[in-house]
Design a protein around this motif. Structure first.
Motif, short mmCIF file in Angstrom:
data_model
loop_
_atom_site.label_atom_id
_atom_site.label_comp_id
_atom_site.label_asym_id
_atom_site.label_seq_id
_atom_site.Cartn_x
_atom_site.Cartn_y
_atom_site.Cartn_z
N SER A 583 0.86 -1.19 0.00
CA SER A 583 0.00 0.00 0.00
C SER A 583 0.89 1.23 0.00
O SER A 583 2.12 1.14 0.09
N SER A 584 0.25 2.37 -0.07
CA SER A 584 1.01 3.62 -0.05
C SER A 584 1.69 3.85 1.29
O SER A 584 2.67 4.59 1.38
N SER A 585 1.17 3.20 2.32
CA SER A 585 1.74 3.38 3.66
C SER A 585 2.67 2.25 4.05
O SER A 585 3.21 2.25 5.15
N SER A 586 2.82 1.23 3.19
CA SER A 586 3.69 0.10 3.49
C SER A 586 4.57 -0.18 2.29
O SER A 586 4.08 -0.35 1.18
N SER A 587 5.88 -0.24 2.53
CA SER A 587 6.82 -0.51 1.45
C SER A 587 7.04 -2.00 1.22
O SER A 587 7.78 -2.39 0.32
N LYS A 588 6.43 -2.85 2.05
CA LYS A 588 6.60 -4.29 1.92
C LYS A 588 6.01 -4.78 0.61
O LYS A 588 4.99 -4.27 0.12
N ALA A 589 6.63 -5.82 0.04
CA ALA A 589 6.13 -6.41 -1.20
C ALA A 589 4.74 -6.98 -0.98
O ALA A 589 4.49 -7.66 0.02
N GLY A 590 3.84 -6.71 -1.92
CA GLY A 590 2.48 -7.21 -1.79
C GLY A 590 1.90 -7.74 -3.08
O GLY A 590 1.01 -8.61 -3.05
N TYR A 591 2.40 -7.26 -4.22
CA TYR A 591 1.81 -7.60 -5.50
C TYR A 591 2.90 -7.83 -6.54
O TYR A 591 4.01 -7.30 -6.44
N ILE A 592 2.57 -8.64 -7.54
CA ILE A 592 3.31 -8.67 -8.80
C ILE A 592 2.32 -8.23 -9.86
O ILE A 592 1.27 -8.88 -10.06
N ASP A 593 2.64 -7.10 -10.51
CA ASP A 593 1.67 -6.41 -11.35
C ASP A 593 0.43 -6.17 -10.48
O ASP A 593 0.53 -5.60 -9.41
N ASN A 594 -0.73 -6.65 -10.90
CA ASN A 594 -1.94 -6.40 -10.11
C ASN A 594 -2.43 -7.67 -9.39
O ASN A 594 -3.60 -7.74 -8.99
N TYR A 595 -1.54 -8.64 -9.25
CA TYR A 595 -1.91 -9.90 -8.59
C TYR A 595 -1.28 -9.94 -7.20
O TYR A 595 -0.06 -9.73 -7.05
N ALA A 596 -2.11 -10.22 -6.19
CA ALA A 596 -1.62 -10.28 -4.81
C ALA A 596 -0.76 -11.53 -4.62
O ALA A 596 -1.08 -12.61 -5.14
N ILE A 597 0.31 -11.39 -3.88
CA ILE A 597 1.21 -12.53 -3.61
C ILE A 597 0.58 -13.39 -2.52
O ILE A 597 0.39 -12.94 -1.39
N ALA A 598 0.26 -14.63 -2.85
CA ALA A 598 -0.35 -15.55 -1.87
C ALA A 598 0.69 -15.96 -0.83
O ALA A 598 1.88 -16.11 -1.15
N ASP A 599 0.24 -16.14 0.41
CA ASP A 599 1.17 -16.53 1.47
C ASP A 599 1.88 -17.84 1.15
O ASP A 599 3.05 -18.03 1.49
#
Length: 953
Positions: A583-599
Motif C-alpha cells: 500500500s502507499s503506507s507500506s513498502s513491503k512487497a504485496g503484488y506482482i503487477d496487479n496480482y496479490a502474492i499468496a502466502d
C-alpha cells in the motif's frame, strides 16, 4: 487399485491366509468342533490346550452338538475345578477320563492349560475311534511308539508328514488330526473263548467297522467329482451345487457359503446325508487335485499367434496347456442354469492381434493335477458412467436403468460417478453388481508404448481411453482418471502444469562417465544433482539461472523444457512483471503487477549474483518491494471472492546480498537413516510428512545435538540452509486430547482455555501407529478425542502453540489416538480416586494427590499405572523404550484381589511418596521418547499379562 473379479468363496476366519490346513480348519468349524476368537480370527499358530482338546472330542463324539454332561461330587483332579481359567472344562475332562480318552499327569493333577503333543492327541483320537488303550499297549513305557504306529496306519498324520510328535501341537495341526480321525473307520473287538492246555481262554480280535466317525456321529458323507453347475436362491440367500461324480451320477448339495470359485474343478463335497429331500446340506466343498496356477490380466499374456500352441510365458515363467490355444476354454458364468458355465477358447479371447478382455482378471486352473492348465475363468465387466440418480433408481452411460433395491450397489452412488459393472449372469448371486471405480489424478511423466507413468505408478491405457480422443502423451495432466486392474479407462486431460513442475538450473552441466548431470533447485527449496536424459541422442543445452519444467523417464533421467507462458492452465502466466508495495503506507512487497502474492506462493529467488533460494510468499512479503529488481516469470489465478488474483509461483531477482535462511518448517518424521555425503561426512537422510505432502531431505554434517530430534515418529520443526539441507531441528508439539473444535479455536483435556488458530497454522495428518502420513484430509476432518471413560481422555493430536497460546501446528492422528496413547486423569485427590478409574496408564492433571509427597516437579511429570489384580499375588511392572530395551522394572509385595497402581515420577524430581494408599511410588529419570508398559504376575511358563499400555516423556 481396484481389482475386480466377482466370483469366489469368503474365508471362514479373518486370518485364513495364515492357516495351512484350510480344509481341516474349515471342516472342524463347519462341524462345530472348533471356533474362532471374538475378533474373527482363528490364531492357527497358537498351541492347543489339554482342556480345549477335551471339549473338541466331546462335541465331535456328540455329532457337533453340545453334550449333556455332569461332574462328580468330588473332582478327579485338584487343578481343574478351582482353577479360574480351567473350571469351564471340568465336565469335558471328566467325560473324556471316564471313556479312557485322557488321563492325568500325575500327583492328582490334569494340567488343563498344558500343551498337547501329536502322540498324546493320537492316543485320544484312537480311543475315540474304538481302540482299547490296555489291549493296544497305549499305556506303559512304550505307549507312544504303539500309538504312533497305529496313528500312521489309520491316517491320523495324513497331510502332516514330518510332524514332530513330541512337540506342542498348534491349533492348525490339531484341526488336521481331528479331521483325519473323522474320516477314519471306527473299530470294535470280538471276544472268543478257546481251549488252551485244557483251559478256556478269552481271545480278542480287532474288527474294523463299516462306518467312519464322520458317518456314525454326523450322518456325514464325502463325495468327489467335478463342480459342474450351481444356482442361487435370492430369497434364501443359498446356493445349490451339482457335483458330477461320473457321467451318469450327480449329487446336489446346498449351502449359504459361496463356493462358486471352484466351478469346473475336481472337488470333495462333505454333506449331511440325513438331510430331508434330494438336495443335502453341505458342510463344505474343497478342491482336491485342482489348483489355480496363475491369476493375472489377459493383457499380461504374450501375443499368441499360433492357434495350436500348447504353452505360453508370463514374466519369464512357462505355463503348459492341456490342450491347444484354440481348444483351451475360457469359462464365465452365464444366465443359462442348465450349464451355468459357458466358454470361449483362449485363442478367441487372446489370440492374434487383439485381446478381448485385456483389463479383465482371470484364474488359470489345473483341474487334474498334471501340471497343465485345463481352463481359464473370467468374470467380464464394463466401466460405465452414472448419468442419473434418484432415491430409487439410476441410469448409466449404456442407457440402461437399474432399481437400487434390486441390485448390489455401493452406498452414495451419485451422478458422474464411474462404476465397474458386472452383469447378473456373470456373478455368483445372479445380481447386477456395481462397484465404484478408483480415480487418480496426476501428470504423465513417462510413456512406454501403451504404458504411462503417473505419480509413481505405471498404468496401461485401455482401448476405450483412446476411443475418447485422449492421447496419454508425456506432460499430460490427468484429472479424475478411471483406473481398474491397473488400466486407465477414461480421464479428463489437460496440458496444464503444477507449481511443483518448475526448477531452476543452479550449476553448469557436467559429464561423469558419459552421464550428463546438473544441479537443480526444486520448488520445495531442496537442491539436488540429477542425471540428464539425452534428447535426440544429444546432450541438453541448459543455462544456469534459467527456469524450466521437467519430466523423468523410467531410468530417473530428467528432461528439462524452458518455462513457457503457453498452456500452463493458470489464469495468468507472464515472463515479466513488477513487484509492487502492499500500500502507499507500506513498502513491503504485496503484488506482482496487479496480482496479490499468496502466502503459500512458491517464490524462486536469484540474489547475490549467483545464489538461488526458494521462499514462501509470506516471507517475500516481509521484504520491501524495492529489494526485487526483476520478475522473469510468474503464474497467477483469478480470485472471484476478492476480485484480485493470487500469485501462485514466481521467479524473481533480488538486490539483497542475503535472504533469510528460510522459513521454519514442520513435519512428521517417517524415516531417518544415517548415511554419508560425497565428502564422507555423516549425515541423516530424512523423510518427512508435511502439510504439503512427503519431503525427502538430507541434513548438514551431523554435529552436536542439533539434529538429534530427527527420529522416526517424531514431530519436529526444522530450518534449511541455502543448499536446501536441514540445518537444525527440534522436537515440538505435545500430545493433547482435543475436546472442542469449531474451525477457529480448540480446547484440550486438562486445559479449559480456548486456543485460537494462528494466521499461519499448519495441519498435518498422520497415522503414527504405522509412522506414515495421511493424504487428502483437511482441518474439517479433525474429530474430537474419544469420550472420556471414568475421567480418562485419549490424546488424538500433537499441538504446538506460540507465546500467546495460539495454535501454530496441529498434527492429527487419523486413528484419533496418538501412538503413545497418553491419557490424562482428572479430579484425583486420593488413592481411592485412582482405584475408581478404569485400568490404564495415566498422566495426572492435578497435583493435589501428590502434594504431601514433596514433589518438586509438575503433576504431568508423573505417570499412574492402574490395574486390577485378578488374584492375590505379587505383580511386576516392566517398562521398555521404543527400541524394545528394558529401562525399568519393579515387583510389588503381595497384593490382594482388586484395584492397585504403580506411581512413577518420570523426571526423578520427587523425594518421597505421595498419599499413594497401597500403591507403590518410585522416582526415575526417563529420556524423551515413547515407552511401553506391561504389568504381569507369575513366573516361568505361568506368567500372565494383567495390563499393557504406553506413555511419552
Amino acid at each position: 487399485m481396484l481389482s475386480v473379479m466377482v466370483m469366489g468363496a469368503g474365508a471362514a476366519f479373518s486370518d485364513q491366509d495364515k492357516i495351512e490346513n484350510k480344509e481341516a480348519v474349515d471342516m472342524c468349524a463347519a462341524l462345530n468342533i472348533i471356533g474362532g476368537y471374538p475378533d474373527g480370527s482363528y490364531k492357527p499358530e497358537g498351541n492347543i490346550k489339554r482342556s480345549e482338546i477335551c471339549k473338541m472330542i466331546c462335541v465331535a463324539l456328540n455329532g457337533g452338538e453340545e453334550p449333556t454332561l455332569g461332574t462328580p461330587a468330588t473332582p478327579t483332579f485338584s487343578d481343574v475345578r478351582n482353577t479360574p481359567n480351567a473350571a469351564w472344562a471340568e465336565k469335558y475332562i471328566e467325560s473324556c477320563v471316564s471313556q479312557g480318552i485322557v488321563s492325568g499327569v500325575g500327583g492328582g493333577r490334569f494340567s488343563p492349560n498344558g500343551n498337547v503333543t501329536a502322540s498324546q492327541l493320537s492316543k485320544m483320537l484312537l480311543v475315540s475311534l474304538g481302540y482299547d488303550s490296555d489291549i493296544e499297549g497305549y499305556t506303559g513305557n512304550a505307549w507312544d511308539m504303539n500309538v504312533n504306529v497305529r496313528a500312521t496306519q489309520v491316517g491320523l498324520y495324513k497331510g502332516l508328514e514330518g510332524v514332530d510328535v513330541s512337540a506342542a501341537l498348534t491349533r492348525d495341526t490339531a484341526a488336521q488330526m481331528v479331521w483325519n480321525a473323522l474320516q477314519a473307520k471306527e473299530v470294535g473287538y470280538e471276544y472268543t473263548l478257546v481251549s488252551e492246555n485244557g483251559q478256556l481262554v478269552s481271545k480278542t480280535e480287532l474288527v474294523p467297522k463299516a462306518t467312519t466317525l464322520l458317518e456314525s456321529k454326523y450322518e456325514g458323507k464325502i463325495v468327489e467329482g467335478t463342480l459342474s453347475q450351481f444356482s442361487y436362491n435370492t430369497n434364501k440367500e443359498e446356493w445349490t451345487y451339482e457335483i458330477a461324480v461320473s457321467t451318469s451320477d450327480t449329487v446336489q448339495v446346498k449351502s449359504t457359503q459361496d463356493f462358486t470359485a471352484l466351478m469346473g474343478q475336481i472337488v470333495k463335497a462333505v454333506y449331511d446325508n440325513n438331510t430331508t429331500g434330494k438336495i443335502k446340506d453341505a458342510y463344505g466343498i474343497f478342491a482336491t487335485d485342482s489348483e489355480v496356477v496363475l491369476t493375472a490380466r489377459f493383457g499380461d499374456l504374450p501375443k499368441m499367434t499360433t492357434a495350436t500352441d500348447t504353452s505360453f510365458k508370463v514374466d519369464g515363467v512357462t505355463y503348459k496347456l492341456d490342450k491347444a490355444l484354440n481348444e483351451t476354454p475360457v469359462m464365465q458364468f452365464t444366465a443359462n442354469n442348465n450349464t451355468k458355465y459357458e466358454a470361449e477358447t483362449l485363442y478367441a479371447v487372446a489370440g492374434g492381434d487383439t485381446v478381448k478382455y485385456d483389463a479383465q482378471t482371470f484364474t488359470a486352473v489345473d483341474k487334474d493335477g498334471n501340471g497343465k492348465i485345463d481352463f481359464f475363468s473370467v468374470a467380464p465387466f464394463q466401466v460405465l458412467k452414472v448419468n442419473y440418480v434418484n432415491k430409487t433408481e439410476f441410469r448409466l452411460s449404456n442407457n440402461m436403468k437399474y432399481t437400487i433395491e434390486d441390485v448390489n450397489v455401493y452406498d452414495g452412488i451419485a451422478k458422474d460417478d464411474y462404476v465397474v459393472y458386472t452383469a447378473a449372469a456373470n456373478t455368483a448371486t445372479d445380481t447386477d453388481t456395481f462397484v465404484k471405480a478408483d480415480m487418480i489424478s496426476g501428470k504423465i511423466t513417462q510413456k512406454d508404448g501403451n504404458d504411462v507413468y503417473v505419480d509413481g505408478n505405471w498404468y496401461t491405457l485401455d482401448a476405450s481411453y483412446k476411443d475418447e480422443g485422449n492421447t496419454g502423451s508425456v506432460g499430460t495432466v490427468l484429472a479424475d482418471a478411471v483406473v481398474v486392474n491397473g488400466y486407465l479407462f477414461y480421464a479428463d486431460e489437460s496440458g496444464a502444469t503444477n507449481v511443483e513442475d518448475y526448477v531452476v538450473v543452479v550449476s553448469d552441466v557436467e559429464s561423469s562417465f558419459g552421464q550428463d548431470q546438473v544441479k537443480l533447485l526444486f520448488s520445495d527449496g531442496t537442491k539436488k544433482v540429477v542425471d540428464l536424459a539425452k534428447v535426440g541422442g544429444e546432450s541438453q543445452s541448459l543455462t544456469v539461472g534459467s527456469l524450466y519444467t521437467y519430466d523423468t523417464n523410467k531410468d530417473g533421467e530428467y528432461t528439462l523444457t524452458t518455462a513457457s507462458v503457453v498452456g500452463t492452465g493458470f489464469d495468468k502466466a507472464a515472463n515479466n512483471g513488477q513487484v509492487k508495495a502492499q500500500s502507499s503506507s507500506s513498502s513491503k512487497a504485496g503484488y506482482i503487477d496487479n496480482y496479490a502474492i499468496a502466502d503459500d506462493a512458491v517464490i524462486f529467488v536469484k540474489y547475490n549474483t549467483n545464489d538461488y533460494k526458494v521462499i514462501s510468499g509470506a516471507t517475500m512479503k516481509t521484504m520491501t518491494a524495492t529489494q526485487f529488481t526483476a520478475v522473469s516469470f510468474y503464474l497467477a489465478t483469478d480470485n472471484s471472492n476478492t476480485g484480485v488474483g493470487d500469485v501462485n509461483m514466481a521467479y524473481v531477482t533480488s538486490n539483497a546480498t542475503t535472504i533469510k535462511g528460510g522459513d521454519t518448517f514442520y513435519g512428521f518424521v517417517t524415516s531417518s537413516i544415517e548415511t554419508e555425503n560425497e565428502d564422507g561426512d555423516k549425515i541423516l537422510s530424512v523423510t518427512l510428512w508435511t502439510a504439503e505432502g512427503e519431503k525427502k531431505l538430507n541434513t548438514v554434517k551431523v554435529t552436536g545435538s542439533s539434529l538429534d530430534a530427527l527420529t522416526t515418529g517424531a514431530v519436529v520443526s526444522y530450518d534449511l540452509d541455502s543448499d536446501g539441507n536441514i540445518d537444525t531441528a527440534e522436537a515440538v508439539g505435545e500430545p493433547a486430547a482435543i475436546t472442542s473444535w469449531d474451525g477457529n479455536a480448540m480446547t484440550f483435556a486438562g486445559d479449559a482455555k480456548r486456543h485460537e488458530m494462528s494466521d499461519d497454522v499448519e495441519y498435518i495428518f498422520i497415522d503414527d501407529s504405522e509412522d506414515v502420513g495421511a493424504d487428502g484430509l483437511t482441518s474439517k476432518d479433525i474429530a474430537l478425542a474419544d469420550e472420556p471413560s471414568e475421567g480418562a481422555f485419549t490424546s488424538n493430536a500433537y499441538i504446538l502453540t506460540d507465546d500467546s497460546g495460539d495454535v501454530v501446528l496441529v498434527v492429527y492422528d487419523v486413528d484419533n489416538e496418538v501412538d503413545a496413547k497418553e491419557t490424562f486423569l482428572t479430579g484425583i485427590k486420593s488413592d481411592q480416586d485412582v482405584k475408581n478409574a478404569a485400568d490404564g496408564v495415566y498422566t495426572p492433571t492435578e497435583k493435589e494427590f501428590a502434594a504431601s509427597g514433596n514433589i518438586t516437579g509438575e503433576a504431568q511429570d508423573n505417570r499412574i499405572i492402574k490395574f486390577s489384580a485378578p488374584e492375590e499375588a505379587t505383580y511386576t511392572l516392566t517398562i521398555v523404550n521404543s527400541e524394545g530395551e528394558q529401562v525399568y522394572t519393579e515387583t510389588s509385595g503381595k497384593m490382594e484381589v482388586g484395584p492397585h497402581f504403580f506411581y512413577i515420577c518420570v523426571n526423578g524430581a520427587s523425594t518421597s511418596a505421595p498419599n499413594a494408599g497401597d500403591g507403590t511410588y518410585k522416582t526415575e529419570s526417563f529420556a524423551k521418547g515413547s515407552y511401553n508398559v506391561t504389568v504381569t504376575t507369575g513366573t516361568g511358563d505361568n506368567v500372565k499379562t494383567v495390563l499393557t499400555g504406553s506413555f511419552t516423556v
